[in-house]
Design a protein around this motif. Sequence first.
Motif, PDB file in Angstrom:
ATOM      1  N   ASP A 210       8.192  -4.406  -4.897  1.00  0.00           N
ATOM      2  CA  ASP A 210       8.378  -3.025  -4.568  1.00  0.00           C
ATOM      3  C   ASP A 210       9.616  -2.878  -3.541  1.00  0.00           C
ATOM      4  OD1 ASP A 210       6.258  -2.073  -5.946  1.00  0.00           O
ATOM      5  OD2 ASP A 210       4.949  -2.092  -4.385  1.00  0.00           O
ATOM      6  N   LYS A 211       9.758  -3.698  -3.034  1.00  0.00           N
ATOM      7  CA  LYS A 211      10.677  -3.523  -1.581  1.00  0.00           C
ATOM      8  C   LYS A 211      11.912  -4.375  -1.371  1.00  0.00           C
ATOM      9  CE  LYS A 211       6.405  -1.938   0.456  1.00  0.00           C
ATOM     10  NZ  LYS A 211       5.265  -1.900   1.559  1.00  0.00           N
ATOM     11  N   GLY A 229       2.724  -9.916   5.223  1.00  0.00           N
ATOM     12  CA  GLY A 229       1.868  -9.244   4.063  1.00  0.00           C
ATOM     13  C   GLY A 229       2.017 -10.355   3.078  1.00  0.00           C
ATOM     14  N   ALA A 230       1.292  -9.957   1.854  1.00  0.00           N
ATOM     15  CA  ALA A 230       1.269 -10.854   0.932  1.00  0.00           C
ATOM     16  C   ALA A 230       2.761 -11.201   0.398  1.00  0.00           C
ATOM     17  CB  ALA A 230       0.284 -10.300  -0.369  1.00  0.00           C
ATOM     18  N   PHE A 233       4.419 -14.841   0.652  1.00  0.00           N
ATOM     19  CA  PHE A 233       4.241 -15.894   0.082  1.00  0.00           C
ATOM     20  C   PHE A 233       5.213 -16.207  -1.235  1.00  0.00           C
ATOM     21  CE2 PHE A 233       0.183 -14.810   1.990  1.00  0.00           C
ATOM     22  CZ  PHE A 233       0.166 -15.821   2.844  1.00  0.00           C
ATOM     23  N   LEU A 247      -2.002 -14.481  -2.813  1.00  0.00           N
ATOM     24  CA  LEU A 247      -1.428 -13.623  -3.621  1.00  0.00           C
ATOM     25  C   LEU A 247       0.124 -13.960  -3.838  1.00  0.00           C
ATOM     26  CD1 LEU A 247      -2.560 -11.052  -5.469  1.00  0.00           C
ATOM     27  CD2 LEU A 247      -1.417  -9.676  -3.505  1.00  0.00           C
ATOM     28  N   PHE A 282     -10.825 -12.634  -1.151  1.00  0.00           N
ATOM     29  CA  PHE A 282     -10.524 -11.590  -0.919  1.00  0.00           C
ATOM     30  C   PHE A 282     -11.506 -10.814  -0.430  1.00  0.00           C
ATOM     31  CE2 PHE A 282      -8.850  -7.223  -0.694  1.00  0.00           C
ATOM     32  CZ  PHE A 282      -7.544  -7.334  -0.290  1.00  0.00           C
ATOM     33  N   LEU A 303      -4.466 -14.312   4.367  1.00  0.00           N
ATOM     34  CA  LEU A 303      -4.746 -12.875   4.506  1.00  0.00           C
ATOM     35  C   LEU A 303      -4.108 -12.080   5.575  1.00  0.00           C
ATOM     36  CD1 LEU A 303      -8.230 -13.182   2.824  1.00  0.00           C
ATOM     37  CD2 LEU A 303      -6.418 -12.241   1.569  1.00  0.00           C
ATOM     38  N   ASP A 304      -3.653 -12.857   6.479  1.00  0.00           N
ATOM     39  CA  ASP A 304      -2.853 -12.306   7.535  1.00  0.00           C
ATOM     40  C   ASP A 304      -1.799 -12.978   8.086  1.00  0.00           C
ATOM     41  OD1 ASP A 304      -2.359 -10.300   9.624  1.00  0.00           O
ATOM     42  OD2 ASP A 304      -4.361 -10.623  10.704  1.00  0.00           O
ATOM     43  N   ASN A 326       7.287  -0.671   7.182  1.00  0.00           N
ATOM     44  CA  ASN A 326       6.688  -0.548   6.131  1.00  0.00           C
ATOM     45  C   ASN A 326       5.956  -1.520   5.177  1.00  0.00           C
ATOM     46  OD1 ASN A 326       6.746  -0.247   2.871  1.00  0.00           O
ATOM     47  ND2 ASN A 326       7.776   1.741   3.323  1.00  0.00           N
ATOM     48  N   GLY A 327       4.557  -1.378   5.390  1.00  0.00           N
ATOM     49  CA  GLY A 327       3.823  -2.412   4.553  1.00  0.00           C
ATOM     50  C   GLY A 327       3.036  -3.247   5.952  1.00  0.00           C
ATOM     51  N   PRO A 328       1.892  -3.384   5.597  1.00  0.00           N
ATOM     52  CA  PRO A 328       0.855  -4.201   6.778  1.00  0.00           C
ATOM     53  C   PRO A 328       1.192  -5.520   6.473  1.00  0.00           C
ATOM     54  CG  PRO A 328      -0.420  -3.191   4.733  1.00  0.00           C
ATOM     55  CD  PRO A 328       0.950  -2.453   4.548  1.00  0.00           C
ATOM     56  N   ALA A 331      -4.345  -7.999   4.846  1.00  0.00           N
ATOM     57  CA  ALA A 331      -5.161  -7.384   4.177  1.00  0.00           C
ATOM     58  C   ALA A 331      -6.138  -6.795   5.539  1.00  0.00           C
ATOM     59  CB  ALA A 331      -6.280  -8.198   3.288  1.00  0.00           C
ATOM     60  N   PHE A 332      -5.442  -5.566   5.918  1.00  0.00           N
ATOM     61  CA  PHE A 332      -5.911  -5.107   7.202  1.00  0.00           C
ATOM     62  C   PHE A 332      -7.239  -4.256   7.065  1.00  0.00           C
ATOM     63  CE2 PHE A 332      -5.323  -0.583   6.655  1.00  0.00           C
ATOM     64  CZ  PHE A 332      -4.296  -0.572   5.387  1.00  0.00           C
ATOM     65  N   GLU A 333      -7.316  -3.717   5.634  1.00  0.00           N
ATOM     66  CA  GLU A 333      -8.642  -3.060   5.411  1.00  0.00           C
ATOM     67  C   GLU A 333     -10.061  -3.822   5.684  1.00  0.00           C
ATOM     68  OE1 GLU A 333      -6.270  -4.096   3.008  1.00  0.00           O
ATOM     69  OE2 GLU A 333      -5.656  -2.307   2.043  1.00  0.00           O
ATOM     70  N   GLY A 358       6.984   4.256   7.410  1.00  0.00           N
ATOM     71  CA  GLY A 358       6.614   4.781   5.808  1.00  0.00           C
ATOM     72  C   GLY A 358       5.632   4.026   5.337  1.00  0.00           C
TER      73      GLY A 358
HETATM   74  P1  ADP Z   1       2.428   0.329   1.983  1.00  0.00           P
HETATM   75  O1  ADP Z   1       1.535   1.504   1.301  1.00  0.00           O
HETATM   76  O2  ADP Z   1       2.344   0.776   3.359  1.00  0.00           O
HETATM   77  O3  ADP Z   1       3.996   0.517   1.480  1.00  0.00           O
HETATM   78  P2  ADP Z   1       1.673  -1.613   0.105  1.00  0.00           P
HETATM   79  O4  ADP Z   1       1.156  -0.684  -0.741  1.00  0.00           O
HETATM   80  O5  ADP Z   1       2.916  -2.036  -0.264  1.00  0.00           O
HETATM   81  O6  ADP Z   1       1.960  -0.888   1.534  1.00  0.00           O
HETATM   82  O7  ADP Z   1       0.740  -2.971   0.457  1.00  0.00           O
HETATM   83  C1  ADP Z   1      -0.605  -2.678   1.038  1.00  0.00           C
HETATM   84  C2  ADP Z   1      -1.557  -3.504   0.611  1.00  0.00           C
HETATM   85  O8  ADP Z   1      -1.271  -4.765   0.713  1.00  0.00           O
HETATM   86  C3  ADP Z   1      -2.894  -3.466   1.397  1.00  0.00           C
HETATM   87  O9  ADP Z   1      -3.797  -3.210   0.406  1.00  0.00           O
HETATM   88  C4  ADP Z   1      -3.227  -4.849   1.851  1.00  0.00           C
HETATM   89  O10 ADP Z   1      -4.607  -5.015   1.539  1.00  0.00           O
HETATM   90  C5  ADP Z   1      -2.339  -5.842   0.942  1.00  0.00           C
HETATM   91  N1  ADP Z   1      -1.901  -6.901   1.440  1.00  0.00           N
HETATM   92  C6  ADP Z   1      -1.165  -7.340   2.537  1.00  0.00           C
HETATM   93  N2  ADP Z   1      -1.175  -8.683   2.989  1.00  0.00           N
HETATM   94  C7  ADP Z   1      -2.172  -9.142   1.923  1.00  0.00           C
HETATM   95  C8  ADP Z   1      -2.171 -10.404   1.784  1.00  0.00           C
HETATM   96  N3  ADP Z   1      -1.913 -11.441   2.418  1.00  0.00           N
HETATM   97  N4  ADP Z   1      -3.134 -10.739   0.548  1.00  0.00           N
HETATM   98  C9  ADP Z   1      -3.438  -9.855  -0.002  1.00  0.00           C
HETATM   99  N5  ADP Z   1      -3.108  -8.335  -0.065  1.00  0.00           N
HETATM  100  C10 ADP Z   1      -2.585  -8.282   0.896  1.00  0.00           C
END
Ligand code: ADP
Length: 414
Positions: A210-211, A229-230, A233, A247, A282, A303-304, A326-328, A331-333, A358
């Motif tokens: 995506d990025k 974020g994922a 990896f 992931l 997860f 996961l973080d 841009n992008g967490p 898995a912040f949820e 964004g």
């Molecule tokens: P944005 O919408 O801000 O562009 P993305 O859609 O690319 O972000 O990604 C957001 C998702 O990535 C979230 O649902 C989050 O749970 C997931 N995520 C982030 N880090 C991990 C991780 N280490 N393992 C699994 N999922 C992850």
Amino acid sequence: MSFAKASVRDCDVAGHRVLVRVDFNVPLAAAGPGEAADRVVADDTRIRAALPTIELLRERGAALVLCSHLGRPGGKPDQALSMAPVAARLSELLGTEVKQAPRVVGGDVDLMAGALGPGDVLLLENTRFLPGETENDPGLAAALAQLADIYVNDAFGAAHRAHASTEGVAHHLPGYGGLLLEREVNELGAVVGSPRRPLVVVLGGAKVSDKVGVIDRFLEIADRILIGGAMCFSFFRAEGIATGNSLVEEKGVELAAEALRRAELSDCELLLPVDLVLGREFDAGTERRESDGVEVSDGWMGLDVGPRTAERYAEAIASAGTVLWNGPMGAFEMEPFAAGTRAVAEAVAKAPGTTVVGGGDSVAALRGFGLDGEVDWLSTGGGASLELLEGKKLPGVEALRDADPTAEEEEADA
Ligand code: ADP
Ligand code: MG
């Protein structure tokens, strides 16, 4: 860089009918139990974001025909994705009745548009009820153009799509940028075009693919890119580091390897996490473990990002002239895996530099932490923001009229 297209601010609309493409692609919720229950708007952020343009046009005496897509009805009518709940919410926000057209074009819609007086507002049915919308069908574009004599595009979130209501119609009517679209292009354009330095870009989320376009672009422009974020990896896999059950997007590994090669040759520093928070699966209730290092053994998934990474990233953000996030980071949820994202969100909120965020999930995370009021610009467009930042032209912007250069000079003289 400033908006090079004609702005609705400079358009004489009094007594005209204006077709306004807005982004009313909002989440809906059932108003009551059962399949057939009426729907209500669950989050009106996007409707509110369009109000300045709508109000400006009404104040100036235009009659408004609004249109938007909502969800993915797949080119045929779907009552569950009708714009009716949006018309109801917009009526409340404007304090005036918003009329709801029973379809996008044809039938009585021409008559309804023709009957509008200055300040009146008509909302067309979901543009994606017709297959011609996503096909950018010239017939549909012409039929939409019949409804008005001026076109305003304020749907930044859909501006990366060349659809009938976002692009095609602008070939039939003089097209102007709405206030939101203009601001988005200016804010995101400034990050790429004239950032205060150092420019620090924080990228996370699910997928590298995506990025990767944004990573490539910012390897040329930014001073530092911080990865979390994922997607980290895919980078670790590319470096031959064990990722356990994390992931990993397979096609992301080659993209990450290529980004690492490019980073070697670039002046931009690419930072990867140095520690992680792991879980068995997860799930919020899963066994959790902090790991000082980034190797992940089988039976565990990352996961973080860990606390040392979070601290490094927070320091980089604090010393930035401009921050783009841009992008967490994880898995912040799930609360046990939210700390890295929270640390970045807090650092961005406190940062003395210009801050731009964004991405739907990143904005949701900021909002969840109550920090959404603390950043300079929250972009409303996911895919559109990424494409603009990558340096791609947005069809919905390109199709608009060019700004009148003499008008800009006059502004500068005044
Ligand atoms: P944005 O919408 O801000 O562009 P993305 O859609 O690319 O972000 O990604 C957001 C998702 O990535 C979230 O649902 C989050 O749970 C997931 N995520 C982030 N880090 C991990 C991780 N280490 N393992 C699994 N999922 C992850
Ligand atoms: Mg997302």
